[in-house]
Design a protein around this motif. Sequence first.
Motif, PDB file in Angstrom:
ATOM      1  N   GLY A 228       0.802  -1.216   0.000  1.00 57.39           N
ATOM      2  CA  GLY A 228       0.000   0.000   0.000  1.00 57.39           C
ATOM      3  C   GLY A 228       0.830   1.259   0.000  1.00 57.39           C
ATOM      4  O   GLY A 228       0.487   2.255  -0.637  1.00 57.39           O
ATOM      5  N   VAL A 229       1.967   1.232   0.728  1.00 57.13           N
ATOM      6  CA  VAL A 229       2.853   2.397   0.786  1.00 57.13           C
ATOM      7  C   VAL A 229       4.061   2.196  -0.122  1.00 57.13           C
ATOM      8  O   VAL A 229       4.333   2.991  -1.010  1.00 57.13           O
ATOM      9  N   GLY A 230       4.804   1.116   0.099  1.00 54.96           N
ATOM     10  CA  GLY A 230       6.056   0.938  -0.636  1.00 54.96           C
ATOM     11  C   GLY A 230       5.890   0.843  -2.133  1.00 54.96           C
ATOM     12  O   GLY A 230       6.706   1.380  -2.888  1.00 54.96           O
ATOM     13  N   ARG A 231       4.831   0.160  -2.565  1.00 59.00           N
ATOM     14  CA  ARG A 231       4.719  -0.088  -3.996  1.00 59.00           C
ATOM     15  C   ARG A 231       3.724   0.825  -4.699  1.00 59.00           C
ATOM     16  O   ARG A 231       3.957   1.243  -5.833  1.00 59.00           O
ATOM     17  N   PHE A 232       2.607   1.171  -4.061  1.00 56.39           N
ATOM     18  CA  PHE A 232       1.558   1.878  -4.783  1.00 56.39           C
ATOM     19  C   PHE A 232       1.267   3.284  -4.267  1.00 56.39           C
ATOM     20  O   PHE A 232       0.334   3.926  -4.747  1.00 56.39           O
ATOM     21  N   ALA A 233       2.059   3.801  -3.315  1.00 54.92           N
ATOM     22  CA  ALA A 233       1.829   5.171  -2.856  1.00 54.92           C
ATOM     23  C   ALA A 233       2.154   6.193  -3.942  1.00 54.92           C
ATOM     24  O   ALA A 233       1.739   7.352  -3.851  1.00 54.92           O
ATOM     25  N   LEU A 234       2.896   5.779  -4.960  1.00 52.76           N
ATOM     26  CA  LEU A 234       3.201   6.700  -6.056  1.00 52.76           C
ATOM     27  C   LEU A 234       1.936   7.132  -6.797  1.00 52.76           C
ATOM     28  O   LEU A 234       1.861   8.270  -7.276  1.00 52.76           O
ATOM     29  N   THR A 235       0.943   6.257  -6.885  1.00 50.77           N
ATOM     30  CA  THR A 235      -0.244   6.554  -7.694  1.00 50.77           C
ATOM     31  C   THR A 235      -0.948   7.830  -7.248  1.00 50.77           C
ATOM     32  O   THR A 235      -1.193   8.719  -8.083  1.00 50.77           O
ATOM     33  N   PRO A 236      -1.315   8.011  -5.960  1.00 50.30           N
ATOM     34  CA  PRO A 236      -1.973   9.267  -5.586  1.00 50.30           C
ATOM     35  C   PRO A 236      -1.046  10.468  -5.581  1.00 50.30           C
ATOM     36  O   PRO A 236      -1.515  11.615  -5.497  1.00 50.30           O
ATOM     37  N   GLN A 237       0.268  10.242  -5.691  1.00 46.93           N
ATOM     38  CA  GLN A 237       1.219  11.348  -5.712  1.00 46.93           C
ATOM     39  C   GLN A 237       1.504  11.867  -7.112  1.00 46.93           C
ATOM     40  O   GLN A 237       1.987  13.000  -7.271  1.00 46.93           O
ATOM     41  N   LEU A 238       1.230  11.068  -8.137  1.00 48.82           N
ATOM     42  CA  LEU A 238       1.578  11.497  -9.492  1.00 48.82           C
ATOM     43  C   LEU A 238       0.948  12.832  -9.888  1.00 48.82           C
ATOM     44  O   LEU A 238       1.619  13.663 -10.516  1.00 48.82           O
ATOM     45  N   PRO A 239      -0.340  13.101  -9.568  1.00 48.35           N
ATOM     46  CA  PRO A 239      -0.874  14.428  -9.932  1.00 48.35           C
ATOM     47  C   PRO A 239      -0.074  15.573  -9.326  1.00 48.35           C
ATOM     48  O   PRO A 239       0.124  16.609  -9.976  1.00 48.35           O
ATOM     49  N   HIS A 240       0.416  15.398  -8.092  1.00 52.95           N
ATOM     50  CA  HIS A 240       1.222  16.444  -7.463  1.00 52.95           C
ATOM     51  C   HIS A 240       2.576  16.587  -8.143  1.00 52.95           C
ATOM     52  O   HIS A 240       3.027  17.704  -8.421  1.00 52.95           O
ATOM     53  N   LEU A 241       3.245  15.454  -8.379  1.00 55.12           N
ATOM     54  CA  LEU A 241       4.575  15.515  -8.980  1.00 55.12           C
ATOM     55  C   LEU A 241       4.524  16.166 -10.356  1.00 55.12           C
ATOM     56  O   LEU A 241       5.431  16.927 -10.735  1.00 55.12           O
ATOM     57  N   ILE A 242       3.468  15.892 -11.098  1.00 49.80           N
ATOM     58  CA  ILE A 242       3.314  16.499 -12.426  1.00 49.80           C
ATOM     59  C   ILE A 242       2.955  17.975 -12.298  1.00 49.80           C
ATOM     60  O   ILE A 242       3.528  18.842 -12.976  1.00 49.80           O
ATOM     61  N   ALA A 243       2.011  18.320 -11.412  1.00 51.76           N
ATOM     62  CA  ALA A 243       1.595  19.717 -11.233  1.00 51.76           C
ATOM     63  C   ALA A 243       2.735  20.585 -10.688  1.00 51.76           C
ATOM     64  O   ALA A 243       2.837  21.775 -11.025  1.00 51.76           O
ATOM     65  N   GLU A 244       3.594  19.991  -9.850  1.00 54.74           N
ATOM     66  CA  GLU A 244       4.724  20.732  -9.283  1.00 54.74           C
ATOM     67  C   GLU A 244       5.896  20.843 -10.250  1.00 54.74           C
ATOM     68  O   GLU A 244       6.912  21.471  -9.917  1.00 54.74           O
ATOM     69  N   GLY A 245       5.788  20.220 -11.416  1.00 56.00           N
ATOM     70  CA  GLY A 245       6.848  20.295 -12.413  1.00 56.00           C
ATOM     71  C   GLY A 245       8.027  19.396 -12.130  1.00 56.00           C
ATOM     72  O   GLY A 245       9.083  19.527 -12.763  1.00 56.00           O
ATOM     73  N   GLN A 246       7.861  18.442 -11.196  1.00 54.81           N
ATOM     74  CA  GLN A 246       8.979  17.539 -10.904  1.00 54.81           C
ATOM     75  C   GLN A 246       9.171  16.510 -12.007  1.00 54.81           C
ATOM     76  O   GLN A 246      10.308  16.119 -12.299  1.00 54.81           O
ATOM     77  N   VAL A 247       8.085  16.043 -12.591  1.00 53.85           N
ATOM     78  CA  VAL A 247       8.157  15.100 -13.703  1.00 53.85           C
ATOM     79  C   VAL A 247       7.054  15.443 -14.699  1.00 53.85           C
ATOM     80  O   VAL A 247       6.050  16.067 -14.345  1.00 53.85           O
ATOM     81  N   SER A 248       7.252  15.043 -15.941  1.00 56.05           N
ATOM     82  CA  SER A 248       6.192  15.120 -16.941  1.00 56.05           C
ATOM     83  C   SER A 248       5.402  13.823 -16.898  1.00 56.05           C
ATOM     84  O   SER A 248       5.753  12.890 -16.164  1.00 56.05           O
ATOM     85  N   LEU A 249       4.330  13.737 -17.693  1.00 57.00           N
ATOM     86  CA  LEU A 249       3.583  12.483 -17.757  1.00 57.00           C
ATOM     87  C   LEU A 249       4.469  11.367 -18.288  1.00 57.00           C
ATOM     88  O   LEU A 249       4.423  10.233 -17.802  1.00 57.00           O
ATOM     89  N   THR A 250       5.319  11.690 -19.276  1.00 56.88           N
ATOM     90  CA  THR A 250       6.269  10.693 -19.780  1.00 56.88           C
ATOM     91  C   THR A 250       7.264  10.298 -18.691  1.00 56.88           C
ATOM     92  O   THR A 250       7.563   9.115 -18.488  1.00 56.88           O
ATOM     93  N   GLY A 251       7.765  11.285 -17.945  1.00 60.83           N
ATOM     94  CA  GLY A 251       8.684  11.005 -16.851  1.00 60.83           C
ATOM     95  C   GLY A 251       8.045  10.181 -15.759  1.00 60.83           C
ATOM     96  O   GLY A 251       8.704   9.337 -15.134  1.00 60.83           O
ATOM     97  N   ALA A 252       6.752  10.401 -15.517  1.00 63.44           N
ATOM     98  CA  ALA A 252       6.042   9.621 -14.513  1.00 63.44           C
ATOM     99  C   ALA A 252       6.046   8.140 -14.877  1.00 63.44           C
ATOM    100  O   ALA A 252       6.173   7.267 -14.011  1.00 63.44           O
ATOM    101  N   GLY A 253       5.910   7.856 -16.174  1.00 64.29           N
ATOM    102  CA  GLY A 253       5.984   6.467 -16.622  1.00 64.29           C
ATOM    103  C   GLY A 253       7.346   5.866 -16.352  1.00 64.29           C
ATOM    104  O   GLY A 253       7.454   4.692 -15.968  1.00 64.29           O
ATOM    105  N   LEU A 254       8.401   6.663 -16.490  1.00 69.29           N
ATOM    106  CA  LEU A 254       9.753   6.156 -16.240  1.00 69.29           C
ATOM    107  C   LEU A 254       9.982   5.930 -14.746  1.00 69.29           C
ATOM    108  O   LEU A 254      10.636   4.953 -14.353  1.00 69.29           O
ATOM    109  N   VAL A 255       9.451   6.833 -13.909  1.00 70.29           N
ATOM    110  CA  VAL A 255       9.567   6.646 -12.456  1.00 70.29           C
ATOM    111  C   VAL A 255       8.848   5.362 -12.028  1.00 70.29           C
ATOM    112  O   VAL A 255       9.364   4.567 -11.234  1.00 70.29           O
ATOM    113  N   ALA A 256       7.648   5.160 -12.561  1.00 72.89           N
ATOM    114  CA  ALA A 256       6.904   3.942 -12.244  1.00 72.89           C
ATOM    115  C   ALA A 256       7.645   2.707 -12.728  1.00 72.89           C
ATOM    116  O   ALA A 256       7.684   1.678 -12.043  1.00 72.89           O
TER     117      ALA A 256
END
Length: 397
Positions: A19-47
């Motif tokens: 729930g935390v170690g593996r899938f906590a990234l999912t609810p964080q992706l909108p923030h990481l993208i909105a904050e300019g830390q990653v693009s949608l393409t970059g989010a795929g690479l992080v995952a």
Amino acid sequence: MPTLIRLLACFLALMVAMGVGRFALTPQLPHLIAEGQVSLTGAGLVAAANYLGYLVGALDALQARAPRQARLRLVVGLWACVLLTLASVPAEGLWPHALLRFGLGVASAWVLIVITGLSQRIAVEAGRPRLGSLVFAGPAFGVMLTGFLALGLNLHGQGSAIIWLAFAGAALALALVTQPLLPSPPDAAPQAETVAHARPKALYALLGAYGLVGLGYIIPATFLSQMAAARFHGQWQADLFWPAFGLAAAIGVALVSLRRQRPGGTRRWLVAALWLQALGTLACTLPGMPGLALGVALTGGPFLAGMQLVMQYARELDPHGYQRNVGLLTAAFALGQLLGPLLAAVSSHFSGGLQPALYVAGAGLLLAGGMMMGARARQPVGANSFAKQAEGLPGRN
């Protein structure tokens, strides 16, 4: 220690690891993208880095034969999920997040592989095999926990750093409760020497299908929150979809665990689960709330239940070769889910969205169900008694 307490500890460990170690990234992706830390393409690479770590960790954990080695991976993996989530608080940019997610993938796989074998054995020895299966609602409850934490903090206008901190705090609290209660892996029982035998042909179909499952489910499971945020323009209702996904997964685990056992039933349930998940993945491409809500229900329900069914069917097909076959199935699944985010990255790079990737994922799940439809095999001698002993139990997934 009572069986229920030991299985509860396994349940809580999976909440932390998955729930935390593996899938906590999912609810964080909108923030990481909105904050300019990653693009949608970059989010795929992080995952993809997370799932590459899972592949490495799973293959490593399958080599741990001695109880001391398994115990070490379990404890280190549990606390690594806490510490690496805490290290995500100051992380900025694609590469720091990718490295952290890789480490979290390794750690979550260690916990998952050890807990799977351990909880099954405890439940079977206690004559409560269905309880061993219900342990695997732990990841679903972990998803609900992170989903509701993200929802509450989003309502207060918090960014990704505070949400990572909340996730780490929840993982720390669970780990502190869990570790003293964790059972130790027992010494391996001596196994009688068996004559080498060929794998049933149906097992190869299952292997290919399970790889397609990894490719198919992981795209909605990874990008669900981002799809909801983009569709509802940051409204708080978008944050409900991820905990709803966890709730659907918990219901799916319960239904599969408590179902009546019948000859050939596991394969039929598996086909239904794969095709429901395919329809759910395709439903995510439909506009508006109804399409995404249908996608959550139909992809979330078979999310963990499908993994249980795959491992039980593998046990029924080849009970004497189950342990070696689990390694192959684990590798195929991990490879498939590694390719999923890479497919999403390519999709977003060339089309600006995830729709092409969702179409491919849905088609892969439809194909996986079709492969299982044709995977009829004669039941090996002794399979019925072996399957009854482990009724309702998933394997290492």
